[in-house]
Design a protein around this motif. Structure first.
Motif, PDB file in Angstrom:
ATOM      1  N   SER A  25       5.434   6.775  -3.579  1.00  0.00           N
ATOM      2  CA  SER A  25       5.524   5.624  -2.682  1.00  0.00           C
ATOM      3  C   SER A  25       4.767   4.424  -3.250  1.00  0.00           C
ATOM      4  CB  SER A  25       4.967   5.994  -1.315  1.00  0.00           C
ATOM      5  OG  SER A  25       4.926   4.876  -0.475  1.00  0.00           O
ATOM      6  N   LEU A  26       3.606   4.688  -3.821  1.00  0.00           N
ATOM      7  CA  LEU A  26       2.793   3.622  -4.399  1.00  0.00           C
ATOM      8  C   LEU A  26       3.541   2.917  -5.534  1.00  0.00           C
ATOM      9  CD1 LEU A  26      -0.154   2.472  -4.258  1.00  0.00           C
ATOM     10  CD2 LEU A  26      -0.672   4.046  -6.121  1.00  0.00           C
ATOM     11  N   LEU A  75       6.817  -1.624  -7.556  1.00  0.00           N
ATOM     12  CA  LEU A  75       8.039  -2.092  -8.226  1.00  0.00           C
ATOM     13  C   LEU A  75       8.804  -3.084  -7.370  1.00  0.00           C
ATOM     14  CD1 LEU A  75       9.296   1.179  -9.937  1.00  0.00           C
ATOM     15  CD2 LEU A  75       8.303  -0.844 -11.034  1.00  0.00           C
ATOM     16  N   ARG A  76       8.691  -2.956  -6.049  1.00  0.00           N
ATOM     17  CA  ARG A  76       9.330  -3.920  -5.140  1.00  0.00           C
ATOM     18  C   ARG A  76       8.570  -5.239  -5.098  1.00  0.00           C
ATOM     19  NH1 ARG A  76       9.523   0.286  -0.668  1.00  0.00           N
ATOM     20  NH2 ARG A  76      11.236   1.564  -1.339  1.00  0.00           N
ATOM     21  N   GLY A  77       7.370  -5.255  -5.675  1.00  0.00           N
ATOM     22  CA  GLY A  77       6.583  -6.481  -5.683  1.00  0.00           C
ATOM     23  C   GLY A  77       5.554  -6.558  -4.571  1.00  0.00           C
ATOM     24  N   ASN A  78       5.343  -5.472  -3.865  1.00  0.00           N
ATOM     25  CA  ASN A  78       4.356  -5.451  -2.792  1.00  0.00           C
ATOM     26  C   ASN A  78       2.960  -5.561  -3.389  1.00  0.00           C
ATOM     27  OD1 ASN A  78       2.743  -5.015  -0.586  1.00  0.00           O
ATOM     28  ND2 ASN A  78       3.684  -3.080  -0.004  1.00  0.00           N
ATOM     29  N   LEU A  85      -1.671  -0.277   0.916  1.00  0.00           N
ATOM     30  CA  LEU A  85      -1.435   0.839   0.000  1.00  0.00           C
ATOM     31  C   LEU A  85      -2.631   1.785  -0.118  1.00  0.00           C
ATOM     32  CD1 LEU A  85       0.435  -1.091  -2.824  1.00  0.00           C
ATOM     33  CD2 LEU A  85       1.420   0.268  -0.971  1.00  0.00           C
ATOM     34  N   CYS A  86      -3.737   1.455   0.545  1.00  0.00           N
ATOM     35  CA  CYS A  86      -4.896   2.361   0.546  1.00  0.00           C
ATOM     36  C   CYS A  86      -4.519   3.659   1.254  1.00  0.00           C
ATOM     37  CB  CYS A  86      -6.081   1.715   1.254  1.00  0.00           C
ATOM     38  SG  CYS A  86      -6.810   0.375   0.318  1.00  0.00           S
ATOM     39  N   THR A  87      -5.141   4.743   0.846  1.00  0.00           N
ATOM     40  CA  THR A  87      -4.732   6.054   1.347  1.00  0.00           C
ATOM     41  C   THR A  87      -4.848   6.187   2.859  1.00  0.00           C
ATOM     42  OG1 THR A  87      -6.949   6.871   0.832  1.00  0.00           O
ATOM     43  CG2 THR A  87      -5.208   7.291  -0.775  1.00  0.00           C
ATOM     44  N   ASP A  88      -5.902   5.662   3.458  1.00  0.00           N
ATOM     45  CA  ASP A  88      -6.066   5.829   4.901  1.00  0.00           C
ATOM     46  C   ASP A  88      -5.009   5.067   5.690  1.00  0.00           C
ATOM     47  OD1 ASP A  88      -7.249   3.504   3.988  1.00  0.00           O
ATOM     48  OD2 ASP A  88      -8.787   3.479   5.538  1.00  0.00           O
ATOM     49  N   VAL A  89      -4.676   3.844   5.250  1.00  0.00           N
ATOM     50  CA  VAL A  89      -3.641   3.052   5.918  1.00  0.00           C
ATOM     51  C   VAL A  89      -2.270   3.656   5.645  1.00  0.00           C
ATOM     52  CG1 VAL A  89      -2.587   0.762   6.060  1.00  0.00           C
ATOM     53  CG2 VAL A  89      -5.062   0.976   5.754  1.00  0.00           C
TER      54      VAL A  89
END
Length: 124
Positions: A43-44, A49-52, A58-62
């Protein structure tokens, strides 16, 4: 942690070593948050790759709150059981130091209750 000491010995350059360290950090962070590391890394990479560039999302808890199917519940249960075992062993050691009074079949709640009782006055 001893994993990787000799595995990283022959990394070809300093930059490659730093990239390997970043990758290892991401995988371990996912594992420490009870996430499936493969699902998290996939997912990361897709998000990047989508430009996010919303790194907070993207932090693990969120990420875990948005992807509850990737949480390894059995690992959480194992961790909680390990914490209970550790507390139980500590309580037993504390009882052994204080001397006597140990229930025949010690259960953690009984031991903790016994430990919370007020100490008898010292008569010596």
């Amino acid at each position: 942690m001893g994993i990787g000491r000799k595995n990283w010995l022959f990394v070809q350059s300093v930059e490659a070593g730093q990239q390997a360290a970043v990758l290892r950090t991401l995988v371990e962070s996912a594992a420490l948050n009870f996430l499936d590391p493969l699902a998290y890394m996939t997912s990361l990479i897709e998000e990047r790759l989508r430009g996010n560039e919303d790194y907070d999302a993207l932090c693990t808890d969120v990420w875990a709150t948005k992807h509850p199917q990737a949480i390894r519940r059995y690992r959480q249960a194992e961790s909680e059981e390990a914490i209970e075992r550790k507390a139980f062993r500590r309580a037993l050691r504390r009882l052994a130091r204080q001397g006597g009074g140990l229930p025949k079949v010690p259960e953690l709640p009984e031991i903790l209750k016994w430990l919370e009782r007020p100490d008898p006055p010292d008569t010596s």
